[in-house]
Design a protein around this motif. Structure first.
Motif, mmCIF file in Angstrom:
data_model
loop_
_atom_site.group_PDB
_atom_site.id
_atom_site.type_symbol
_atom_site.label_atom_id
_atom_site.label_comp_id
_atom_site.label_asym_id
_atom_site.label_seq_id
_atom_site.Cartn_x
_atom_site.Cartn_y
_atom_site.Cartn_z
ATOM 1 N N ARG A 149 0.850 -1.189 0.000
ATOM 2 C CA ARG A 149 0.000 0.000 0.000
ATOM 3 C C ARG A 149 0.891 1.246 0.000
ATOM 4 O O ARG A 149 1.777 1.376 0.844
ATOM 5 C CB ARG A 149 -0.915 0.028 1.225
ATOM 6 C CG ARG A 149 -1.804 1.290 1.273
ATOM 7 C CD ARG A 149 -2.684 1.298 2.507
ATOM 8 N NE ARG A 149 -1.894 1.450 3.720
ATOM 9 C CZ ARG A 149 -2.087 0.737 4.831
ATOM 10 N NH1 ARG A 149 -3.016 -0.201 4.863
ATOM 11 N NH2 ARG A 149 -1.337 0.946 5.889
ATOM 12 N N TYR A 189 11.295 5.684 -2.350
ATOM 13 C CA TYR A 189 11.614 7.114 -2.271
ATOM 14 C C TYR A 189 12.428 7.595 -3.479
ATOM 15 O O TYR A 189 12.803 8.763 -3.546
ATOM 16 C CB TYR A 189 12.326 7.423 -0.947
ATOM 17 C CG TYR A 189 11.379 7.273 0.227
ATOM 18 C CD1 TYR A 189 10.406 8.230 0.492
ATOM 19 C CD2 TYR A 189 11.418 6.133 1.025
ATOM 20 C CE1 TYR A 189 9.506 8.072 1.538
ATOM 21 C CE2 TYR A 189 10.522 5.966 2.072
ATOM 22 C CZ TYR A 189 9.565 6.936 2.325
ATOM 23 O OH TYR A 189 8.664 6.775 3.358
ATOM 24 N N VAL A 226 3.719 9.582 1.400
ATOM 25 C CA VAL A 226 3.290 9.732 2.793
ATOM 26 C C VAL A 226 3.496 8.441 3.566
ATOM 27 O O VAL A 226 3.912 8.443 4.729
ATOM 28 C CB VAL A 226 1.794 10.145 2.845
ATOM 29 C CG1 VAL A 226 1.309 10.243 4.290
ATOM 30 C CG2 VAL A 226 1.589 11.466 2.119
ATOM 31 N N GLU A 227 3.242 7.317 2.891
ATOM 32 C CA GLU A 227 3.303 6.025 3.578
ATOM 33 C C GLU A 227 3.531 4.930 2.551
ATOM 34 O O GLU A 227 3.013 4.989 1.432
ATOM 35 C CB GLU A 227 1.981 5.786 4.328
ATOM 36 C CG GLU A 227 1.872 4.453 5.032
ATOM 37 C CD GLU A 227 0.478 4.212 5.563
ATOM 38 O OE1 GLU A 227 0.005 3.066 5.464
ATOM 39 O OE2 GLU A 227 -0.145 5.175 6.058
ATOM 40 N N ASN A 273 3.773 0.581 2.927
ATOM 41 C CA ASN A 273 3.835 -0.598 3.794
ATOM 42 C C ASN A 273 3.321 -1.819 3.071
ATOM 43 O O ASN A 273 2.397 -1.724 2.246
ATOM 44 C CB ASN A 273 2.975 -0.393 5.050
ATOM 45 C CG ASN A 273 3.567 0.643 5.984
ATOM 46 O OD1 ASN A 273 4.675 0.494 6.467
ATOM 47 N ND2 ASN A 273 2.807 1.711 6.235
ATOM 48 N N ASN A 306 -6.890 -0.431 7.781
ATOM 49 C CA ASN A 306 -5.800 0.354 8.377
ATOM 50 C C ASN A 306 -6.364 1.094 9.589
ATOM 51 O O ASN A 306 -6.786 2.240 9.506
ATOM 52 C CB ASN A 306 -5.246 1.336 7.340
ATOM 53 C CG ASN A 306 -4.095 2.157 7.887
ATOM 54 O OD1 ASN A 306 -3.455 1.758 8.855
ATOM 55 N ND2 ASN A 306 -3.825 3.298 7.265
#
Length: 358
Positions: A5, A245, A260-261, A263, A348
């Motif tokens: 995700r 990134y 932002v996230e 995982n 989540n």
């Protein structure tokens, strides 16, 4: 089932529609191939890594942004635009040097009327080529044309003589040989003129082009939030996570992203549920038609949304890209009552995402 995700924010972006020409319209969400391409670029993949993608998100507003469009014509026009000399006549490189600019319609690059000169030496080269072309044209219209008319009459007279003779006679053979000689000479003259024109004019002038400009517009989405799920081999998911990134932009090169996230999460299968998404998404058409996903449909309609055929991945056949296209419905306010093979749940905390893989 495990999936990756990724939650992304963008201040602005244009996910250009391929068919948009004059003004660059945008999809409401990045297409499947755009996401896959960005991921492959971030991981420095040089071969396709199979993956399924779920794309959902939202944006705050949309505006139009002006830009100057530059178009190279396949010819030169002496009374308008910007005369340039290309770095490469085959356009393998779009580098160019300005020669002269028309100040207004009715200007003339050859006479210098109402133009701004940027490079006098190149302008003189261009004018010399155009003058040579005039001479070549005059030669074709006068001396070459006259020569071809004479040879045409000679061939006609010889052909009429041959009709009266026995094909086995010596005189017939002499006339036939004379005909061939005239044709050879005629072809030789044509070839010489064509080669001279090609080497001394056509090749050289092909590096000169007219550059025109026009004001066009991008459709720009503002304040975007994307929720992307990726299903693939475990090694691929881990590799993407390690390189996430390196993901700098989605859409145009200037459409930067903030990751932002990211995982690896476990998706819920074999669940009865009642979930409505807060996001808009690309939904698999078959999942909607088979009522695995429900959209807010108007009376008399089975589904509500916009249908797209989106590129996913491609293969090369006969040096051409053959795209694998997915039929999707772009919709909001959609819900599910239970999961299926391609419709899963990502929980989540208190937030639940409907994940529909494409």
């Amino acid at each position: 089932m495990d999936a990756l995700r990724i939650i992304i924010k963008q201040n602005s972006a244009n996910y250009r529609k391929e068919e948009a020409m004059d003004n660059k319209m945008t999809y409401p969400l990045p297409p499947i191939s755009t996401i896959i391409g960005a991921i492959h670029n971030a991981c420095n993949y040089r071969e396709y890594h199979p993956m399924d993608i779920s794309i959902q998100g939202k944006y705050e507003s949309m505006h139009k942004e002006a830009y100057t469009d530059y178009c190279f014509l396949n010819r030169t026009m002496d009374d308008r635009g910007i005369l340039v000399k290309m770095a490469n006549e085959s356009m393998l490189s779009k580098g160019f040097e300005k020669v002269a600019t028309s100040k207004k319609q009715g200007s003339d690059m050859r006479t210098g009327l109402e133009i701004q000169v940027h490079n006098a030496e190149l302008l003189e080269e261009y004018r010399s080529l155009k003058n040579l072309n005039d001479k070549i044209k005059k030669f074709k219209d006068t001396r070459q044309k006259k020569f071809l008319e004479i040879t045409k009459k000679r061939k006609k007279r010889l052909s009429e003589k041959k009709k009266k003779l026995d094909k086995k006679s010596d005189e017939y053979k002499k006339i036939a040989a004379r005909e061939k000689e005239i044709k050879r000479y005629e072809n030789k003259i044509k070839t010489m003129v064509k080669e001279f024109e090609e080497e001394n004019y056509t090749k050289l002038v092909s590096r000169f082009r007219t550059l025109t400009t026009s004001l066009k517009f991008y459709e720009i989405l503002n304040n975007i939030e994307l929720v992307i799920h990726i299903r693939s081999k475990k090694e691929t998911l881990e590799d993407i996570l390690d390189n996430i990134y390196n993901l700098k932009s989605i859409g145009r090169s200037e459409d930067f992203v903030e990751v932002v996230e990211a995982n690896i999460v476990e998706l819920l299968e074999n669940n009865d549920c009642d979930i409505e998404s807060e996001y808009s998404a690309y939904l698999d058409y078959n999942s909607v038609i088979n009522e695995e996903i429900y959209t807010k449909a108007k009376a008399g309609k089975r589904i509500n949304g916009t249908m797209y055929y989106l590129n996913k991945n491609y293969k090369i056949e006969d040096a051409k890209r053959i795209f694998n296209k997915k039929k999707v419905v772009y919709a909001s306010k959609y819900c599910i009552e239970k999961t299926s093979e391609n419709v899963l749940i990502d929980r989540n905390g208190k937030k639940e995402y409907i994940v529909n893989f494409l």
